[in-house]
Design a protein around this motif. Sequence first.
Motif, PDB file in Angstrom:
ATOM      1  N   UNK A   1       9.514  37.115 -40.662  1.00 14.36           N
ATOM      2  CA  UNK A   1       8.979  37.844 -41.814  1.00 14.36           C
ATOM      3  C   UNK A   1       8.802  36.899 -43.008  1.00 14.36           C
ATOM      4  N   UNK A   2       9.826  36.111 -43.308  1.00 14.82           N
ATOM      5  CA  UNK A   2       9.746  35.179 -44.435  1.00 14.82           C
ATOM      6  C   UNK A   2       8.634  34.158 -44.263  1.00 14.82           C
ATOM      7  N   UNK A   3       8.473  33.645 -43.045  1.00 16.23           N
ATOM      8  CA  UNK A   3       7.390  32.677 -42.792  1.00 16.23           C
ATOM      9  C   UNK A   3       6.031  33.303 -43.032  1.00 16.23           C
ATOM     10  N   UNK A   4       5.841  34.533 -42.554  1.00 14.19           N
ATOM     11  CA  UNK A   4       4.551  35.198 -42.754  1.00 14.19           C
ATOM     12  C   UNK A   4       4.286  35.463 -44.231  1.00 14.19           C
ATOM     13  N   UNK A   5       5.304  35.872 -44.976  1.00 16.27           N
ATOM     14  CA  UNK A   5       5.138  36.110 -46.410  1.00 16.27           C
ATOM     15  C   UNK A   5       4.775  34.800 -47.106  1.00 16.27           C
TER      16      UNK A   5
ATOM     17  N   UNK B   1       3.304  32.290 -45.879  1.00 10.66           N
ATOM     18  CA  UNK B   1       1.951  31.874 -45.478  1.00 10.66           C
ATOM     19  C   UNK B   1       0.872  32.839 -45.961  1.00 10.66           C
ATOM     20  N   UNK B   2       1.272  33.908 -46.641  1.00 12.50           N
ATOM     21  CA  UNK B   2       0.302  34.874 -47.142  1.00 12.50           C
ATOM     22  C   UNK B   2      -0.199  35.845 -46.085  1.00 12.50           C
ATOM     23  N   UNK B   3       0.491  35.932 -44.976  1.00  9.64           N
ATOM     24  CA  UNK B   3       0.088  36.815 -43.873  1.00  9.64           C
ATOM     25  C   UNK B   3       0.789  38.166 -44.017  1.00  9.64           C
ATOM     26  N   UNK B   4       0.329  38.974 -44.957  1.00 13.77           N
ATOM     27  CA  UNK B   4       1.012  40.233 -45.265  1.00 13.77           C
ATOM     28  C   UNK B   4       0.915  41.255 -44.141  1.00 13.77           C
ATOM     29  N   UNK B   5      -0.195  41.289 -43.431  1.00 16.58           N
ATOM     30  CA  UNK B   5      -0.317  42.255 -42.339  1.00 16.58           C
ATOM     31  C   UNK B   5       0.642  41.917 -41.197  1.00 16.58           C
ATOM     32  N   UNK B   6       0.760  40.632 -40.892  1.00 20.41           N
ATOM     33  CA  UNK B   6       1.705  40.232 -39.853  1.00 20.41           C
ATOM     34  C   UNK B   6       3.145  40.479 -40.310  1.00 20.41           C
TER      35      UNK B   6
ATOM     36  N   UNK C   1       8.170  43.999 -40.036  1.00 17.48           N
ATOM     37  CA  UNK C   1       9.025  45.051 -40.598  1.00 17.48           C
ATOM     38  C   UNK C   1       9.063  46.273 -39.696  1.00 17.48           C
ATOM     39  N   UNK C   2       7.935  46.597 -39.077  1.00 20.75           N
ATOM     40  CA  UNK C   2       7.896  47.716 -38.128  1.00 20.75           C
ATOM     41  C   UNK C   2       8.781  47.450 -36.922  1.00 20.75           C
ATOM     42  N   UNK C   3       8.742  46.226 -36.418  1.00 18.16           N
ATOM     43  CA  UNK C   3       9.593  45.852 -35.289  1.00 18.16           C
ATOM     44  C   UNK C   3      11.059  45.897 -35.697  1.00 18.16           C
ATOM     45  N   UNK C   4      11.368  45.397 -36.892  1.00 18.21           N
ATOM     46  CA  UNK C   4      12.744  45.407 -37.384  1.00 18.21           C
ATOM     47  C   UNK C   4      13.251  46.841 -37.511  1.00 18.21           C
ATOM     48  N   UNK C   5      12.402  47.743 -37.973  1.00 15.83           N
ATOM     49  CA  UNK C   5      12.789  49.155 -38.069  1.00 15.83           C
ATOM     50  C   UNK C   5      13.131  49.704 -36.695  1.00 15.83           C
ATOM     51  N   UNK C   6      12.334  49.374 -35.680  1.00 16.26           N
ATOM     52  CA  UNK C   6      12.613  49.830 -34.319  1.00 16.26           C
ATOM     53  C   UNK C   6      13.953  49.292 -33.814  1.00 16.26           C
ATOM     54  N   UNK C   7      14.226  48.022 -34.110  1.00 18.11           N
ATOM     55  CA  UNK C   7      15.501  47.410 -33.709  1.00 18.11           C
ATOM     56  C   UNK C   7      16.662  48.143 -34.378  1.00 18.11           C
ATOM     57  N   UNK C   8      16.516  48.426 -35.661  1.00 17.67           N
ATOM     58  CA  UNK C   8      17.568  49.143 -36.386  1.00 17.67           C
ATOM     59  C   UNK C   8      17.744  50.558 -35.852  1.00 17.67           C
ATOM     60  N   UNK C   9      16.645  51.243 -35.566  1.00 18.74           N
ATOM     61  CA  UNK C   9      16.727  52.592 -35.000  1.00 18.74           C
ATOM     62  C   UNK C   9      17.455  52.581 -33.661  1.00 18.74           C
ATOM     63  N   UNK C  10      17.148  51.594 -32.818  1.00 16.53           N
ATOM     64  CA  UNK C  10      17.820  51.474 -31.522  1.00 16.53           C
ATOM     65  C   UNK C  10      19.315  51.245 -31.691  1.00 16.53           C
ATOM     66  N   UNK C  11      19.682  50.409 -32.660  1.00 15.59           N
ATOM     67  CA  UNK C  11      21.098  50.131 -32.910  1.00 15.59           C
ATOM     68  C   UNK C  11      21.818  51.382 -33.410  1.00 15.59           C
TER      69      UNK C  11
END
Length: 56
Positions: A18-22, A24-29, A34-44
């Motif tokens: 996430x930090x690398x994409x931010x 590099x200006x890659x906000x969509x990536x 963040x969506x993947x991180x939310x899924x990981x947190x939901x699973x936990x």
Amino acid sequence: MTPTTRFERRCHILYESYNRFIDDGEKLLAADILGILKDVLDDEIKALNTPAISNK
């Protein structure tokens, strides 16, 4: 701090990505990460709320 559990490692890798994409200006990536991180947190959370099965 070194991540020790699988959950911590996954979160650490996603956060670094996430930090690398931010940076590099890659906000969509970054938003995808963040969506993947939310899924990981939901699973936990689900895993923590699932009662353990005991063999009594």
